[in-house]
Every structure is written in structure tokens, then in C-alpha cells.
Design a protein around this motif. Structure first.
Motif, short mmCIF file in Angstrom:
data_model
loop_
_atom_site.label_atom_id
_atom_site.label_comp_id
_atom_site.label_asym_id
_atom_site.label_seq_id
_atom_site.Cartn_x
_atom_site.Cartn_y
_atom_site.Cartn_z
N ASP A 3 -6.62 2.75 7.65
CA ASP A 3 -6.78 2.67 6.20
C ASP A 3 -6.94 1.21 5.80
N LEU A 4 -7.91 0.94 4.94
CA LEU A 4 -8.11 -0.41 4.40
C LEU A 4 -8.39 -0.28 2.91
N SER A 5 -7.87 -1.19 2.13
CA SER A 5 -8.18 -1.18 0.70
C SER A 5 -8.02 -2.58 0.14
N ALA A 6 -8.80 -2.86 -0.91
CA ALA A 6 -8.70 -4.11 -1.65
C ALA A 6 -9.03 -3.80 -3.10
N ALA A 7 -8.33 -4.47 -4.01
CA ALA A 7 -8.54 -4.19 -5.42
C ALA A 7 -8.26 -5.44 -6.23
N THR A 28 -13.85 8.47 4.95
CA THR A 28 -14.19 8.37 3.54
C THR A 28 -14.21 6.91 3.12
N GLN A 29 -15.27 6.52 2.43
CA GLN A 29 -15.37 5.19 1.86
C GLN A 29 -15.51 5.34 0.35
N LEU A 30 -14.84 4.46 -0.39
CA LEU A 30 -14.86 4.53 -1.84
C LEU A 30 -15.01 3.14 -2.44
N GLY A 54 -12.34 -1.84 -6.95
CA GLY A 54 -11.61 -1.56 -5.73
C GLY A 54 -12.51 -1.02 -4.64
N VAL A 55 -12.11 -1.27 -3.39
CA VAL A 55 -12.82 -0.77 -2.21
C VAL A 55 -11.77 -0.21 -1.27
#
Length: 1004
Positions: free
Chosen positions: A405-409, A462-464, A425-426
Motif C-alpha cells: 500500500d502506498l499513499s500521498a495526500a 487498485t490505483q486512485l 491524493g494518490v
């Protein structure tokens, strides 16, 4: 063909009635931000008169000054855009005794209202009266978790572990990790999670509907606050028929705080031989730290968190039916002697091992007096071996799950009369499941399952990319907000249910003889990839009609743009039926109005009433659209063969095409929910707070599965009156349809039509209370009673054939499908009690208990038995006449004798409830600097726990000594049924093991 009944969707006419009712109701303007809170209050005399010009000082939990302001001529004050947290409010007026309100909770997206009553006193005044008052919250109804609740008794480190202390959702309670089995009467996949107002991804295995999904990228230790609500009245929230989880990460601090922690446990210390029969050491270690502090005083702060966990969980034997030792030895011997295959790991207790780490960083920078920048980034990586998957009996020895899991906002907030919140956010989540070397294998007569899982292998990603902007204007009694959001999802999967095969044998003798039934699916191209942006605009007016009366009027419009060129029509199917699936569905969600109100009558503001209604729509689940892509054209071929089989590697044989179509052209509608909430809060002197609430959710346009390739007419009826398709075949204790005989067109196997005719009705009533008891004790409890009705057969089943109605045309003039939902869990309770001594080094003892009703089930037959020949081996009920009552000393289920067309009603039986008790002891070690202290922790999870597991849902068995007969002229079928003496007992023990964990943690 009958597609099944659907309740008439709620129309906009509901609003014609609801709107005037809300206007007649009587609400402080709700907070205009979904990530920040607002604080309002009133200062009065002992006689109830407002005090003008009172000095109000907002302090943080350590006593530092956050903001100073004065009351208006009506005695009120207000502060918007506050960081969520726990505050103190000091109120001072010359000639009156000062009062400090402690424990005031400011939550994201919520307005907190407090009241201070001052008593006249002549000088000199040299003390402050301390009053515990958390305040009354208005906004999105739902449980807010903050402070110590987030830090103690964390069984798992990720945020989804919070469900263990909430009654509003259905916690797993069966040994699996993840947030919940369901919420609002719907599966967990219909719940949305947000971190700092930005959508995040929850995912485990999209192809298994009852899998609870975790949020590994955001650990509990990185949270300042969490809220779970059934509905968010603010139209900035995206539509979600299920629940909404709002997570707020911890900001930095103006002082440096370093809080390391380390803990370890061994399964042997738990002493539970039932769930750890192999007496495994199963050692677990978790450790990490959080660090926060200033970068530049009054300008920039930071927060860092990193953690690692190695968690080993012992599991019970794969089955308990009959004599455990003899049946395991017999299976091992047959597998070795007949097939030359060692199945020892598959019939022995396995240890589930999870190893991984995560980290989160956050930067808060005050760019100017009115502008604030927040940046957050984080991620996790883990591997799980022998994971639990699905709710059925058996273990997953040899399987594994690798995740990332990776995320940045980032959020840029400007607070003026014309405020603005810009968010971007990504995030990315990937799950790669590897299968066991053996196919899923069942011995139906003995109730034994071993080997792999037909839902493995599978890779999901899943990519968002998310963007939103909200402009807010405060003018007099009105707080206006308007904005836009764009969420671009890219989803891809490599998954075909049954690709590793599923083999059914009537019993151990049939396994030895090599005679059984095989199901295996083989895809041409393995990957399905879907991209779908969701675009929305929204606006609202939060109107303070009068002091203590707020009204929120909101509207949201959103649409999902589905790809137009990914569905491939099947030429043979079109030739046979003139029906093709090439045009992509169009999302027709339309307008989603929302109305909310908040009423706080009286000067003390100690009673509040709030509620609202709204429409909430979401696009099609991209896993469902990926199924349409994957099972289009002639991509997937399915083998169904009966007789002599090659095991463990099945030999290829004749195959038929499996298709999935999406209803009729123009029929598709995205799922839509009408939600209504009403709550009453009463604050009593001494800190007691009681909340009564009720909720109703009606969701329609849910997709139901119908088989378009089922033979147009039954070939006959069984002796209990059920329709039978095709020719039934008996092999000992196993009955299935002879391959191809129940098909309308022989080149095709199951042809699924996903029709938006499903609905769900969810009713809930809840009560929650918090109470300090004296100076050292605090108590909290919340209880939820709910009922859920729907027409979604096989809602939690991974096999598409098990999602079919056994009576597609109804039975006896009645619709069997409509009834108790698979997610109907009426009673849910969570309660906690904590003792905390006084002084600089307090000793603490916390106890937490939880209970929920068991899951409902339909009394039927052993998995794999298909007595009506429709390919579904887990969807047939027994007739009410043949339904026995579970009895005996080891029964874990009960049944209601409810008839629908002469058959047991859907989900008319229920497993026994499950409950457990956790405890934590914190002993300070007198080594501390400043406000920090080192604490020795002793935690006991599942100290007391219910005996639970997988219940034998087969009310009837097939008598291997009997014979199946069919009259070739009348079609009458005589099936040799025999009552199951083990009905209602456990096929497999389960639940969470007892864990005793010791650790050290730095606290502030």
C-alpha cells in the motif's frame, strides 16, 4: 425468465414529504469542513442569563493556549476550522467564579457545543472550578474514537482494528483481520474510507465477498481521531451505500515527543489448546515509534510513525467432524497410498504468519496567518502465509498473500470569509495471492475440506488519483459551500474463480476409488483492466435559523465514466439468442439531495436532537465490471466432469464457455441508498452522556445474478416439490447434475445476467453512554439492535453459481429470495471500563468486552450437493417438513420454522453469538523526563471468549446406501435424504486465540 422481484425504488416524492418535516423540526451551523471541526458555546449565569464579554480561552490537552476570544451579547462564542482533538475551555468574567471545561472533544466534520454556567463570587478569587464536559456533537452521526481509545488494546496495528470496539458494524470475530464483514446491512466492499478527507483504498480479496478488508497503510498509532458513520450529511462526502470511515492523522506538535514501543507474545502463554492444538510457540513481535515536534515554532510541525509486526497465529485442525485423529489419518493414508501425495500440511493445524511494516509522515506548515498546508505520505508492505480466506471449513496451508500500500495526500486550506480547501491524493494497493499446490478437495459425506481454495490464485491492484476543491463563504446566519471532486480509479485483476480446480467426492471411499466431480475454469487472457473516473459537483447551505437551531441543505451530482470498448460480444451466444454484450453500461446516478438539522433547546444546551435524510449513490463496483470484461467473448472455458478423476492434477476434458452479461440494454442503474438518521443526546451533571439514535437505509439497484442458460423448463420435481433441472447424478453422499444436462445451450455453461433488481432494507436503533465514575474510573458502552432484509441470495458466496436463486420463478406463488439478509446481525454490544490512578505515574487497568449475534444461514445440504441441478452447490434449502431442530450438547445454532412455499425460509437459522473479553494493565516505570513516562503493559486478548467456528448447515444428508431414482415419463425424482445428526455442530473450530502480550511503551 423471471429476473426476481425488486422493491420499488424510492422516488424524489420522498423529498416532498421529508423537506417540510425538517423545516418543522427545530439546529449551531454545522462545521463546513469534513477534516476540521468547529466549537461553539454559550456562557450563562446560574439564573440562565447570557453573559456578554466573557473571556474564553481555548487550551490544548496540555494547557497550552490555542485561541482567545470573547462572548457576544447573547453569551455565545464560535471557533471554526479547528484541528480535531481534545481541548479545555477556560471561561472568566469579573465577579464570577472561573470555570474550566475539560475533555471537550472536537471532531472532524462536526460542530461541538458546550455550555458554561458561572456563579457570582466576590473577590478575591484564587481557584478555577474544573468541570468534565465532552460537549454535544452535531454533524455526521456516528461513533468518534480518539485519545487513549486509539492507543490501547490494539490487537492489530492498522486502523481497521477499530471495529473491535464499535457496535455499529459487524466485526469478523472469526480470526480474520480487517475492518468488518458489513455495515448498514451491506458488504464491507460498499464501505468507503477517507484519510484526512481524501479517499483511501481498502482491499484484501475482491473475489471473496465476505472478506473484511484492512487499511494496512494507516496504523492506529498514526491517528488522532476516527469516526464511523452510516451517513454523512455534508454533500462533500462521496456517495457510499455502506458506511463511511473518516480517519484523521496525527499532526505535529510544538514540543518534541518521541514515543517508542515494543511488545511480544507467545501462543503457548495463551493456554488455549482448542485453537492451538499443536501447542505451537507462534511467537509474535511488534515494535515501532512515533516522533513529532516543531520544525519552526508557530509555523511548521512534523509527525513520523514507523512500525513492524511479526504476528504468528495458531489455527485449529481443519475439521472436527467425527473422530478427528482417525479421519485425518485415513485421508493422509489414501492420499499417499493411492495418489502418492503427501497432504500432511493440509490436514494439520497451520500457523498463519504475518510479517510487515508500515510508516506515515505528516507535515503541517502555516504558510500565512490564513493559509495552512498539510502533506502526508505513507505506505506498508507485508507477506502473510497460510492466510485465512472465506468463512468455510479448511485451512490454507501452502497459500500466501503479498501486499503493498502506498499513499500521498496534500491539503491547502485558506480560512477567511471566503475560505477554500484544496485536496489532492494518490494511493495504490496491490494484493497477490498464491495458491496451495493442491486443488480444493471435499469429502462431502464426512464434511471434510482440505487442499487449496478455488478463489486462489489472484492478483488485484487498485490505483486512485483524487482531487477536490471546496469554497466556503460565511455570511451572517448562512455558511455556504460549493465544490467539485474528481476520483480516477484504475483497477486490474488476474483472477478466475476455479482456475486451480475444485474436486468433490461423495466420501472417503469415493476418494480412494477416484470417483467424483470436477469443476475447473480456464481463461484465455488472464487479466482484466478497467479505468473509470468519477466526477462530481456539490453545494450546501448550513443555515443558523436561530440560536440552537441549524438547518443543512445540500446537493451533490456525480457520474462514473465507464470504458466503452472493453466488452467483447460472444458470436455463438448472439447467434443463438440475438443478445450481445458489447455496449458499456451508462451510469445514471443523477442528483443526490441531503438535508440535516440540529436542535439544542434551552440555555444549558444539555439536550440536542439531530438528524437528516439523503440520497447516496456509488458507481458500479470495478471488480464487477472486471468480471464483465473477463467473462466476455469466449475467454473463459469451464470443465465440469463426473466419474473417474485424476487427482491432484485434473486431466483436460470437454469445456463450455462461461459468460457474464449486464442485464438488458438501458436497464443498468448504479446502486443508490436512501438514508435517514435521528439522534437525541442528553448530558447529565457529573459527565454522564447518553445518546439514543435510530437509522434506516434502503438501498436499491443492487446487482443480482440470474442464469440465462438454465433450461427453460424443469425436467421434473423432487419428492419435496422442488423443481429439478437436468439429470441428477448420485455418487455416494454427493448429488449433482450430470454435466451439461441442465443447460439451455450446450456450448455454454453458466451465463450470468447481472440485473439491478436487488434491494436491501436496514433498520437500526442504538444507545451509547459514557460516564466517569468517581475520580479514577470511566465507563463506556454502546449497543446496536438492527434488522436487515434483502433479496440478495448468496451475498457472501464467492462462487457465482451459489449466488443463483434455487427458485428463479418463485415457489408456491411466493418469492423465496426476499427475506432475512446474510448480513442480518441483530445484537451488537461493545463496552469498556478503565481504572486510572492519580499522580504523575498513574497505574491503569482497562477491560473491554464485545458481543454480537451469530450470522444467519439457510438450512440446506453439505457444500457441493446440488439437489436441483442448477450448478449451485450451496444454495438449496430443505423443505420445512424435513427440517430437524438442532439438539445436543455441542449445538451452535438455532432455527425458526418459517415456511416459504413449503421450504425453509432463507436464513431462518442462526449460528450462536460470539463474544470476548480483553484486558490491559499499564504499570509506570519511574524513568521519565518532562511529561513522558515509560509504561510496562500486559495485554490479554480473548481472555474469555465464546466457542465458535464453522457451523454444519446441512439439515439433510444424502444417504450413500440409498439410490436416486427418476421417472422418465413424469420426471419425478426420488432423492435418498437422511437427517444429519451433526446439524448445528461445528465443522471447524475458529475464532481468535487467547493472546498474552507484554510490552514497553513511552506515553505522554
Amino acid at each position: 425468465m423471471m429476473l426476481g422481484q425488486s422493491r420499488r425504488p424510492l422516488s424524489l416524492g420522498v423529498w416532498v414529504v421529508a423537506f417540510p418535516l425538517l423545516l418543522l423540526s427545530t439546529v449551531t451551523a454545522s462545521a463546513q469542513s469534513i477534516t476540521a471541526g468547529a466549537l461553539t458555546g454559550i456562557v450563562i449565569t446560574h439564573q440562565g442569563e447570557p453573559l456578554d464579554g466573557a473571556a474564553v480561552t481555548i487550551e490544548d490537552a496540555t494547557g497550552g493556549t490555542v485561541r482567545e476570544l470573547t462572548t457576544r451579547n447573547d453569551g455565545t462564542f464560535a471557533l471554526r476550522m479547528m484541528l480535531p482533538g481534545v481541548y479545555r475551555v477556560l471561561v472568566e468574567v469579573e465577579g464570577y467564579q472561573p470555570v474550566r471545561l475539560r475533555g471537550v472533544v472536537v471532531a472532524a466534520g462536526v460542530t461541538t457545543t458546550v455550555s458554561a454556567e458561572l456563579i457570582e463570587r466576590p473577590p478575591p478569587i484564587d481557584s478555577v472550578t474544573e468541570v468534565i464536559q465532552s460537549g454535544v456533537q452535531s454533524g455526521s452521526p456516528g461513533r468518534v474514537v480518539f485519545g487513549r481509545e486509539l492507543r490501547i488494546l490494539e490487537y492489530q496495528v492498522d486502523a481497521s482494528d477499530l471495529s473491535r470496539q464499535l457496535s455499529g458494524v459487524i466485526s469478523p470475530a472469526d480470526g480474520r483481520t480487517g475492518f468488518a464483514l458489513g455495515a448498514n446491512g451491506l458488504p464491507a466492499r460498499m464501505t468507503r474510507v477517507y484519510a484526512d478527507g481524501i479517499p483511501e483504498i481498502m482491499m484484501r480479496h475482491p473475489g471473496v465477498p465476505d472478506e473484511p478488508a484492512p487499511v494496512w497503510g494507516i496504523p492506529r498509532d498514526a491517528l488522532a481521531q476516527a469516526q464511523v458513520s452510516g451517513s454523512g450529511f455534508d454533500p462533500e462526502w462521496r456517495g457510499a451505500p455502506g458506511a463511511t470511515i473518516s480517519l484523521i492523522t496525527r499532526p505535529g506538535s510544538e514540543r518534541l515527543e518521541f514515543a517508542p514501543y515494543l511488545a511480544g507474545s507467545s501462543a503457548k502463554l495463551g493456554g488455549n489448546s482448542t485453537l492451538n492444538p499443536a501447542d505451537s510457540n507462534a511467537t509474535s513481535v511488534l515494535g515501532g515509534f512515533s516522533l513529532r515536534g516543531p520544525i519552526k515554532q508557530d509555523t511548521a510541525t512534523f509527525f513520523l510513525q514507523a512500525g513492524y509486526q511479526s504476528l504468528q497465529t495458531p489455527n485449529p485442525y481443519p475439521w472436527v467432524q467425527g473422530s478427528e485423529t482417525s479421519s485425518r489419518d485415513a485421508v493422509q493414508q489414501v492420499a499417499q497410498d493411492v495418489y502418492g501425495t503427501d497432504v500432511t500440511p493440509n490436514v494439520s493445524p497451520a500457523v498463519t504468519a504475518w510479517k510487515g511494516g508500515n510508516g506515515v509522515g505528516r507535515l503541517d506548515w502555516r504558510v500565512s496567518r490564513s493559509t495552512q498546508l498539510m502533506f502526508r505520505a505513507g505506505g506498508s508492505s507485508f507477506k502473510e502465509t497460510n492466510p485465512l480466506l472465506g468463512h468455510e471449513a479448511g485451512n490454507q496451508a501452502g497459500a500466501s498473500l503479498t501486499g503493498r500500500d502506498l499513499s500521498a495526500a496534500a491539503t491547502l486550506t485558506t480560512v477567511t470569509n471566503l475560505s477554500n480547501e484544496f485536496r489532492i491524493g494518490v494511493s495504490l494497493a496491490r494484493r497477490e495471492w498464491q495458491a496451495s499446490a493442491l486443488p480444493e478437495t471435499r469429502l462431502v459425506g464426512e464434511g471434510i475440506r482440505f487442499g487449496g481454495n478455488a478463489a486462489l490464485p489472484g492478483t488485484f491492484e487498485t490505483q486512485l488519483i483524487s482531487f477536490s476543491d471546496a469554497v466556503q463563504y460565511q455570511g451572517g446566519p448562512h455558511a455556504l459551500k460549493a465544490g467539485v471532486s474528481l476520483d480516477h480509479y484504475t483497477y486490474k485483476e488476474q483472477f478466475t474463480y476455479g482456475s486451480t480446480g475444485r474436486v468433490l467426492y461423495g466420501d472417503l471411499d469415493a476418494f480412494s476409488a477416484g470417483t467424483g466431480v470436477l469443476f475447473q475454469a480456464n481463461p484465455g487472457f488472464p487479466e482484466a483492466r478497467v479505468s473509470a473516473p468519477e466526477v462530481a459537483v456539490f453545494g450546501q447551505d448550513s443555515w443558523q435559523v436561530s440560536p440552537g437551531f441549524d438547518l443543512l441543505l445540500g446537493i451533490r451530482y456525480s457520474t462514473q465514466l465507464l470504458p466503452t470498448n472493453q466488452l467483447v460480444g460472444s458470436v455463438p451466444w448472439k447467434t443463438l439468442t440475438a443478445v450481445s454484450q458489447e455496449a458499456a453500461p451508462r451510469d445514471r446516478r443523477g442528483i443526490q439531495p441531503r438535508l440535516g438539522f440540529f436542535l439544542s433547546p434551552g440555555a444549558n444546551r444539555d439536550v440536542t436532537i439531530q438528524g437528516g435524510v439523503g440520497l447516496y449513490s456509488s458507481g458500479i463496483d470495478l471488480h464487477e465490471f472486471a468480471e464483465l470484461v473477463h467473462y466476455s467473448g469466449d475467454n473463459v472455458k469451464v470443465i465440469r466432469s463426473a466419474g473417474s478423476l485424476s487427482w491432484p492434477t485434473p486431466k483436460p476434458s470437454a469445456a463450455a464457455t462461461r459468460l457474464t452479461l449486464l442485464g438488458l440494454p438501458g436497464q443498468f442503474r448504479a446502486p443508490r441508498a436512501f438514508k435517514g438518521d435521528l439522534g437525541l443526546t442528553k448530558n447529565f451533571p457529573g459527565g454522564l452522556s447518553v445518546v439514543f439514535s435510530g437509522a434506516y437505509t434502503h438501498t436499491d439497484y443492487l446487482l443480482r445474478r440470474v442464469d440465462a442458460n438454465l433450461a427453460p423448463f424443469p425436467s421434473g420435481n423432487a419428492q419435496d416439490g422442488r423443481p429439478v433441472w437436468g439429470t441428477l447424478l448420485q455418487q455416494g453422499s454427493l448429488v449433482t447434475s450430470a454435466p451439461g444436462t441442465s443447460r439451455r445451450f450446450s456450448p455454454f455453461e453458466l451465463v450470468s445476467v447481472l440485473s439491478p433488481t436487488g434491494y436491501s432494507d436496514y433498520y437500526a436503533a442504538a444507545v451509547a453512554l459514557t460516564r466517569p465514575i468517581g475520580r479514577y474510573l470511566s465507563f463506556s458502552a454502546d449497543y446496536t439492535f438492527s434488522r436487515t432484509r434483502d433479496n440478495l441470495v448468496g451475498l457472501l458466496e464467492p462462487d457465482a453459481a451459489d449466488q443463483l436463486s434455487p427458485f428463479p420463478e418463485g415457489i408456491g406463488g411466493q418469492v423465496w429470495d426476499a427475506g432475512i439478509s446474510d448480513l442480518d446481525v441483530p445484537h451488537r454490544l461493545a463496552a469498556g471500563l478503565e481504572f486510572r490512578s492519580n499522580g504523575a505515574h498513574p497505574i491503569s487497568l482497562a477491560v473491554r468486552g464485545r458481543f454480537r449475534s451469530g450470522l444467519p444461514f439457510t438450512p440446506g445440504f453439505r457444500p457441493g450437493v446440488d439437489v436441483n441441478g442448477d450448478l449451485g452447490g450451496n444454495n438449496d434449502p430443505v423443505s420445512l417438513e424435513d427440517l430437524p431442530s438442532p439438539s445436543g450438547s455441542d449445538i451452535h445454532a438455532s432455527c425458526q420454522r418459517i415456511s416459504v412455499g413449503g421450504f425453509a425460509a432463507r436464513n431462518s437459522c442462526r449460528a450462536s453469538g460470539v463474544g470476548s473479553l480483553d484486558a490491559r494493565l499499564g504499570i509506570p516505570i519511574p524513568i521519565a523526563t518532562g511529561s513522558s513516562r515509560l509504561v510496562l503493559t500486559v495485554e490479554a486478548f480473548n481472555l474469555i471468549a465464546s466457542t465458535t467456528g464453522v457451523v454444519d448447515q446441512a439439515a439433510l444428508l444424502i444417504d450413500p446406501a440409498g439410490s436416486l431414482t427418476a421417472n422418465p415419463i413424469t420426471g419425478a425424482v426420488q432423492i435418498p435424504f437422511v437427517p444429519n445428526p451433526s446439524f448445528g455442530t461445528l465443522l471447524r473450530r475458529g475464532g481468535e486465540p487467547r493472546v498474552l502480550r507484554f510490552g514497553l511503551r513511552m506515553e505522554y
